[in-house]
Design a protein around this motif. Structure first.
Motif, PDB file in Angstrom:
ATOM      1  N   TYR A  23      -3.984  -1.820   1.729  1.00  6.99           N
ATOM      2  CA  TYR A  23      -4.932  -0.793   2.167  1.00  6.99           C
ATOM      3  C   TYR A  23      -6.099  -0.686   1.192  1.00  6.99           C
ATOM      4  O   TYR A  23      -7.237  -0.437   1.599  1.00  6.99           O
ATOM      5  CB  TYR A  23      -4.218   0.546   2.284  1.00  6.99           C
ATOM      6  CG  TYR A  23      -5.010   1.586   3.038  1.00  6.99           C
ATOM      7  CD1 TYR A  23      -5.420   1.358   4.352  1.00  6.99           C
ATOM      8  CD2 TYR A  23      -5.350   2.797   2.451  1.00  6.99           C
ATOM      9  CE1 TYR A  23      -6.159   2.299   5.044  1.00  6.99           C
ATOM     10  CE2 TYR A  23      -6.080   3.749   3.132  1.00  6.99           C
ATOM     11  CZ  TYR A  23      -6.481   3.495   4.427  1.00  6.99           C
ATOM     12  OH  TYR A  23      -7.217   4.436   5.117  1.00  6.99           O
ATOM     13  N   GLY A  86       2.068  12.153   6.410  1.00  6.19           N
ATOM     14  CA  GLY A  86       2.147  11.494   7.713  1.00  6.19           C
ATOM     15  C   GLY A  86       1.846  12.449   8.852  1.00  6.19           C
ATOM     16  O   GLY A  86       1.132  12.099   9.801  1.00  6.19           O
ATOM     17  N   TYR A  89      -1.983  13.328   8.761  1.00  2.72           N
ATOM     18  CA  TYR A  89      -2.797  12.192   9.183  1.00  2.72           C
ATOM     19  C   TYR A  89      -2.662  11.958  10.678  1.00  2.72           C
ATOM     20  O   TYR A  89      -3.648  11.639  11.361  1.00  2.72           O
ATOM     21  CB  TYR A  89      -2.390  10.942   8.413  1.00  2.72           C
ATOM     22  CG  TYR A  89      -3.332   9.778   8.612  1.00  2.72           C
ATOM     23  CD1 TYR A  89      -4.584   9.752   8.002  1.00  2.72           C
ATOM     24  CD2 TYR A  89      -2.970   8.700   9.422  1.00  2.72           C
ATOM     25  CE1 TYR A  89      -5.447   8.683   8.177  1.00  2.72           C
ATOM     26  CE2 TYR A  89      -3.840   7.621   9.603  1.00  2.72           C
ATOM     27  CZ  TYR A  89      -5.072   7.627   8.985  1.00  2.72           C
ATOM     28  OH  TYR A  89      -5.931   6.577   9.170  1.00  2.72           O
ATOM     29  N   GLY A  90      -1.453  12.118  11.211  1.00  6.40           N
ATOM     30  CA  GLY A  90      -1.253  11.961  12.645  1.00  6.40           C
ATOM     31  C   GLY A  90      -2.072  12.962  13.437  1.00  6.40           C
ATOM     32  O   GLY A  90      -2.655  12.628  14.477  1.00  6.40           O
ATOM     33  N   VAL A 105      -6.845   2.464  12.078  1.00  5.00           N
ATOM     34  CA  VAL A 105      -5.530   2.603  11.443  1.00  5.00           C
ATOM     35  C   VAL A 105      -4.931   1.205  11.293  1.00  5.00           C
ATOM     36  O   VAL A 105      -4.172   0.755  12.150  1.00  5.00           O
ATOM     37  CB  VAL A 105      -4.593   3.507  12.267  1.00  5.00           C
ATOM     38  CG1 VAL A 105      -3.293   3.757  11.503  1.00  5.00           C
ATOM     39  CG2 VAL A 105      -5.276   4.838  12.600  1.00  5.00           C
ATOM     40  N   TRP A 107      -2.526  -1.906   9.761  1.00  5.33           N
ATOM     41  CA  TRP A 107      -1.072  -1.909   9.612  1.00  5.33           C
ATOM     42  C   TRP A 107      -0.649  -1.263   8.302  1.00  5.33           C
ATOM     43  O   TRP A 107       0.385  -0.570   8.246  1.00  5.33           O
ATOM     44  CB  TRP A 107      -0.532  -3.341   9.693  1.00  5.33           C
ATOM     45  CG  TRP A 107      -0.836  -4.192   8.490  1.00  5.33           C
ATOM     46  CD1 TRP A 107      -1.874  -5.047   8.328  1.00  5.33           C
ATOM     47  CD2 TRP A 107      -0.074  -4.244   7.270  1.00  5.33           C
ATOM     48  NE1 TRP A 107      -1.832  -5.633   7.088  1.00  5.33           N
ATOM     49  CE2 TRP A 107      -0.733  -5.173   6.414  1.00  5.33           C
ATOM     50  CE3 TRP A 107       1.074  -3.609   6.826  1.00  5.33           C
ATOM     51  CZ2 TRP A 107      -0.255  -5.469   5.132  1.00  5.33           C
ATOM     52  CZ3 TRP A 107       1.554  -3.898   5.542  1.00  5.33           C
ATOM     53  CH2 TRP A 107       0.888  -4.826   4.711  1.00  5.33           C
ATOM     54  N   SER A 109      -2.092   1.195   6.706  1.00  8.39           N
ATOM     55  CA  SER A 109      -2.171   2.642   6.863  1.00  8.39           C
ATOM     56  C   SER A 109      -1.038   3.160   7.736  1.00  8.39           C
ATOM     57  O   SER A 109      -0.478   4.226   7.482  1.00  8.39           O
ATOM     58  CB  SER A 109      -3.521   3.033   7.469  1.00  8.39           C
ATOM     59  OG  SER A 109      -3.638   4.435   7.594  1.00  8.39           O
ATOM     60  N   GLN A 110      -0.684   2.415   8.765  1.00  2.33           N
ATOM     61  CA  GLN A 110       0.447   2.801   9.610  1.00  2.33           C
ATOM     62  C   GLN A 110       1.740   2.847   8.803  1.00  2.33           C
ATOM     63  O   GLN A 110       2.554   3.760   8.964  1.00  2.33           O
ATOM     64  CB  GLN A 110       0.594   1.815  10.768  1.00  2.33           C
ATOM     65  CG  GLN A 110      -0.557   1.833  11.764  1.00  2.33           C
ATOM     66  CD  GLN A 110      -0.396   0.782  12.842  1.00  2.33           C
ATOM     67  OE1 GLN A 110       0.719   0.481  13.251  1.00  2.33           O
ATOM     68  NE2 GLN A 110      -1.507   0.211  13.291  1.00  2.33           N
ATOM     69  N   HIS A 113       1.495   5.979   6.360  1.00  2.00           N
ATOM     70  CA  HIS A 113       1.465   7.298   6.977  1.00  2.00           C
ATOM     71  C   HIS A 113       2.615   7.557   7.946  1.00  2.00           C
ATOM     72  O   HIS A 113       3.059   8.706   8.086  1.00  2.00           O
ATOM     73  CB  HIS A 113       0.141   7.501   7.725  1.00  2.00           C
ATOM     74  CG  HIS A 113      -1.040   7.637   6.829  1.00  2.00           C
ATOM     75  ND1 HIS A 113      -1.939   6.611   6.622  1.00  2.00           N
ATOM     76  CD2 HIS A 113      -1.486   8.674   6.076  1.00  2.00           C
ATOM     77  CE1 HIS A 113      -2.887   7.011   5.790  1.00  2.00           C
ATOM     78  NE2 HIS A 113      -2.643   8.257   5.445  1.00  2.00           N
ATOM     79  N   PHE A 114       3.076   6.529   8.617  1.00  2.00           N
ATOM     80  CA  PHE A 114       4.036   6.743   9.700  1.00  2.00           C
ATOM     81  C   PHE A 114       5.405   6.115   9.438  1.00  2.00           C
ATOM     82  O   PHE A 114       6.428   6.799   9.485  1.00  2.00           O
ATOM     83  CB  PHE A 114       3.462   6.213  11.018  1.00  2.00           C
ATOM     84  CG  PHE A 114       2.126   6.797  11.370  1.00  2.00           C
ATOM     85  CD1 PHE A 114       1.893   8.168  11.287  1.00  2.00           C
ATOM     86  CD2 PHE A 114       1.080   5.992  11.769  1.00  2.00           C
ATOM     87  CE1 PHE A 114       0.663   8.717  11.592  1.00  2.00           C
ATOM     88  CE2 PHE A 114      -0.161   6.531  12.091  1.00  2.00           C
ATOM     89  CZ  PHE A 114      -0.367   7.901  12.003  1.00  2.00           C
ATOM     90  N   TYR A 115       5.424   4.813   9.143  1.00  2.61           N
ATOM     91  CA  TYR A 115       6.715   4.133   9.021  1.00  2.61           C
ATOM     92  C   TYR A 115       7.495   4.599   7.791  1.00  2.61           C
ATOM     93  O   TYR A 115       8.699   4.870   7.878  1.00  2.61           O
ATOM     94  CB  TYR A 115       6.512   2.614   8.974  1.00  2.61           C
ATOM     95  CG  TYR A 115       5.850   2.058  10.218  1.00  2.61           C
ATOM     96  CD1 TYR A 115       6.113   2.605  11.473  1.00  2.61           C
ATOM     97  CD2 TYR A 115       4.948   1.004  10.159  1.00  2.61           C
ATOM     98  CE1 TYR A 115       5.505   2.110  12.615  1.00  2.61           C
ATOM     99  CE2 TYR A 115       4.340   0.499  11.293  1.00  2.61           C
ATOM    100  CZ  TYR A 115       4.621   1.064  12.522  1.00  2.61           C
ATOM    101  OH  TYR A 115       4.025   0.584  13.653  1.00  2.61           O
TER     102      TYR A 115
END
Length: 229
Positions: A23, A86, A89-90, A105, A107, A109-110, A113-115
């Motif tokens: 990132y 997360g 950001y979502g 977004v 990968w 950043s995903q 923030h998410f995974y």
């Protein structure tokens, strides 16, 4: 089981490190990029801490050790910050789509923030051998976000850049909207930390490390200790 959990945590730490580096490379193409701005994000700071926590806790599990009480508190704090980053950001990404503004977004950043935020939550809920955290440590989750927020506002006024819209006086009205958005952020942090502490008090019927049935707790003391007293 504990070996599998330990390996998964080490993988999560390595994945977080790779995502942070990727990132950093990705955002170098933006006009607002600077190294200081990159490290000013709450997400980056919480995920850097998470890399360390996941690595250390993974080693603990591989050695068949529980998290020491002090480290369990640190683990809960960092897990809280990763989950909340997360969530926020979502919400920002979802709102941008509603205002005809798309946020890229990648990968990396995903992952950040998410995974990873999903992983640390599942890990906290399902991983065996949790160390129980006392409720009195709940206020400890507040100082870092508050200090970070104040430092970010002071720096933003100097450099003219803010990592999140709810800290930018040009985007939120003072004091109403500022208090509203930041109150939601702090409230979410406290709520997530409270949930993690509550989950730490839910123990399996049998301890995966020793095979023993863990003692019930009454008034902060184990029944066995009360009986001996």
């Amino acid at each position: 089981m504990r070996r599998a959990v330990g390996i998964l945590r080490l993988v999560a730490a390595a994945t977080g490190l790779v995502a942070l580096i990727s990132y950093f490379v990705y955002v170098q193409g933006f006009s607002t990029f600077s190294t200081a701005n990159y490290f000013a994000y709450f997400t980056q700071q919480s995920n850097m801490a998470n890399v360390v926590v996941m690595a250390v806790s993974g080693v603990f599990f591989l050695r068949g050790r529980r998290d020491p009480p002090w480290f369990a508190v640190l683990h809960a704090l960092v897990t809280t910050y990763v989950i909340v980053s997360g969530i926020i950001y979502g919400i920002i990404v979802a709102q941008s789509a509603g205002h005809n503004y798309t946020i890229g977004v990648p990968w990396s950043s995903q992952v950040l923030h998410f995974y990873l935020s999903t992983f640390v939550l599942i890990d906290w809920v399902l991983a065996p051998g949790r160390t129980r955290i006392r409720w009195r440590v709940l206020p400890l989750v507040v100082p870092f976000p508050v200090v970070w927020g104040i430092a970010t506002i002071v720096r933003g006024a100097d450099v003219g850049w803010y990592p999140y819209f709810f800290l930018d006086p040009a985007q939120v009205m003072w004091p109403g909207e500022f208090a509203f958005y930041n109150g939601i952020a702090v409230g979410t942090i406290i709520g997530v930390m409270a949930a993690l502490i509550g989950l730490s008090h839910l123990r399996p019927r049998r301890d995966v490390f020793t095979g023993a049935v863990p003692p019930r707790v009454l008034g902060g003391a184990a029944e066995g200790e009360r009986a001996r007293g």
